[in-house]
Design a protein around this motif. Structure first.
Motif, PDB file in Angstrom:
ATOM      1  N   MET A 150       0.830  -1.205   0.000  1.00  0.00           N
ATOM      2  CA  MET A 150       0.000   0.000   0.000  1.00  0.00           C
ATOM      3  C   MET A 150       0.867   1.257   0.000  1.00  0.00           C
ATOM      4  O   MET A 150       0.586   2.213  -0.716  1.00  0.00           O
ATOM      5  N   LEU A 151       1.924   1.264   0.786  1.00  0.00           N
ATOM      6  CA  LEU A 151       2.803   2.437   0.857  1.00  0.00           C
ATOM      7  C   LEU A 151       3.499   2.707  -0.473  1.00  0.00           C
ATOM      8  O   LEU A 151       3.854   3.839  -0.780  1.00  0.00           O
ATOM      9  N   GLY A 152       3.698   1.676  -1.258  1.00  0.00           N
ATOM     10  CA  GLY A 152       4.359   1.829  -2.545  1.00  0.00           C
ATOM     11  C   GLY A 152       3.410   2.057  -3.709  1.00  0.00           C
ATOM     12  O   GLY A 152       3.848   2.266  -4.845  1.00  0.00           O
ATOM     13  N   TYR A 153       2.111   2.046  -3.427  1.00  0.00           N
ATOM     14  CA  TYR A 153       1.134   2.213  -4.493  1.00  0.00           C
ATOM     15  C   TYR A 153       1.160   3.640  -5.020  1.00  0.00           C
ATOM     16  O   TYR A 153       1.367   4.596  -4.275  1.00  0.00           O
ATOM     17  N   ARG A 154       0.954   3.767  -6.316  1.00  0.00           N
ATOM     18  CA  ARG A 154       0.890   5.085  -6.966  1.00  0.00           C
ATOM     19  C   ARG A 154      -0.288   5.099  -7.928  1.00  0.00           C
ATOM     20  O   ARG A 154      -0.703   4.042  -8.400  1.00  0.00           O
ATOM     21  N   ALA A 200      -2.533  11.513  -1.881  1.00  0.00           N
ATOM     22  CA  ALA A 200      -2.471  10.463  -0.863  1.00  0.00           C
ATOM     23  C   ALA A 200      -3.872   9.910  -0.604  1.00  0.00           C
ATOM     24  O   ALA A 200      -4.067   8.689  -0.521  1.00  0.00           O
ATOM     25  N   HIS A 201      -4.853  10.791  -0.482  1.00  0.00           N
ATOM     26  CA  HIS A 201      -6.250  10.374  -0.305  1.00  0.00           C
ATOM     27  C   HIS A 201      -6.680   9.500  -1.482  1.00  0.00           C
ATOM     28  O   HIS A 201      -7.281   8.438  -1.295  1.00  0.00           O
ATOM     29  N   GLY A 202      -6.366   9.937  -2.695  1.00  0.00           N
ATOM     30  CA  GLY A 202      -6.753   9.186  -3.884  1.00  0.00           C
ATOM     31  C   GLY A 202      -6.120   7.804  -3.932  1.00  0.00           C
ATOM     32  O   GLY A 202      -6.769   6.838  -4.336  1.00  0.00           O
ATOM     33  N   HIS A 210      -8.246   4.438  -3.837  1.00  0.00           N
ATOM     34  CA  HIS A 210      -8.085   3.478  -4.924  1.00  0.00           C
ATOM     35  C   HIS A 210      -7.716   2.088  -4.402  1.00  0.00           C
ATOM     36  O   HIS A 210      -8.074   1.079  -5.015  1.00  0.00           O
ATOM     37  N   CYS A 211      -7.043   2.048  -3.253  1.00  0.00           N
ATOM     38  CA  CYS A 211      -6.682   0.773  -2.629  1.00  0.00           C
ATOM     39  C   CYS A 211      -7.855   0.152  -1.875  1.00  0.00           C
ATOM     40  O   CYS A 211      -7.712  -0.905  -1.259  1.00  0.00           O
ATOM     41  N   GLY A 212      -8.998   0.818  -1.896  1.00  0.00           N
ATOM     42  CA  GLY A 212     -10.189   0.251  -1.275  1.00  0.00           C
ATOM     43  C   GLY A 212     -10.461   0.720   0.137  1.00  0.00           C
ATOM     44  O   GLY A 212     -11.381   0.231   0.786  1.00  0.00           O
TER      45      GLY A 212
END
Length: 168
Positions: A41-45, A148-150, A154-156
């Motif tokens: 999750m921390l690496g998601y873009r 960051a919110h987006g 997006h990660c649910g």
């Protein structure tokens, strides 16, 4: 008519960094509940050429710190940009908020006409303090908090506009 440079900067940064902290709490809880490795999750873009969640939080913090420092002619503390956990990002946000809380209204008062020179790799930008705050620092800060919110959304993660605004 001028704006109160302090009220338009420090309390705004502090409030939305608190909101960002709350968003990260919800993201961490979601990752745990769904069995998602936090690093994923921390690496998601949102897009390959955009920074990951960690980078969004780092730049939001840096923008707030550097704005206060530039307006007051002081040096902002720096961070190593090595946060690899929700806990480390929360600590960075807290350090930033603690730093911002050291500024008082008189420290920022009268900075609306202060020259602010921003040296970027591709250009040098010259602003007055008010132009810098309104046309660069605040938009940049909100861009990264919003992104960051987006990413979390997006990660649910079950968050919405009121979570972003700090209404829940």
């Amino acid at each position: 008519m001028t704006i109160d440079m302090y009220q338009a900067s420090i309390p705004v940064f502090i409030r939305f960094l608190g909101n960002l902290s709350d968003l990260l709490d919800k993201g961490e809880a979601h990752a745990e509940a769904q069995g998602i490795e936090p690093a994923v999750m921390l690496g998601y873009r949102l897009y390959p050429d955009m920074l990951p969640l960690t980078g969004q939080v780092q730049i939001a913090c840096d923008t707030a710190k550097r704005c206060a420092a530039r307006l007051t002619g002081t040096e902002a503390p720096s961070d190593a940009d090595d946060e690899a956990s929700f806990e480390a990002l929360q600590a960075r946000i807290q350090r930033t908020v603690d730093y911002l809380r050291d500024f008082k209204p008189d420290d920022i008062a009268g900075t609306d006409d202060k020259p602010v020179k921003l040296e970027l790799p591709i250009a040098t930008l010259d602003f007055t303090g008010m132009q810098y705050l309104l046309y660069f620092a605040l938009p940049n800060f909100f861009f990264h908090v919003t992104t960051a919110h987006g990413i979390l959304r997006h990660c649910g993660v079950a968050i919405g506009k009121l979570d972003y605004m700090g209404g829940t």
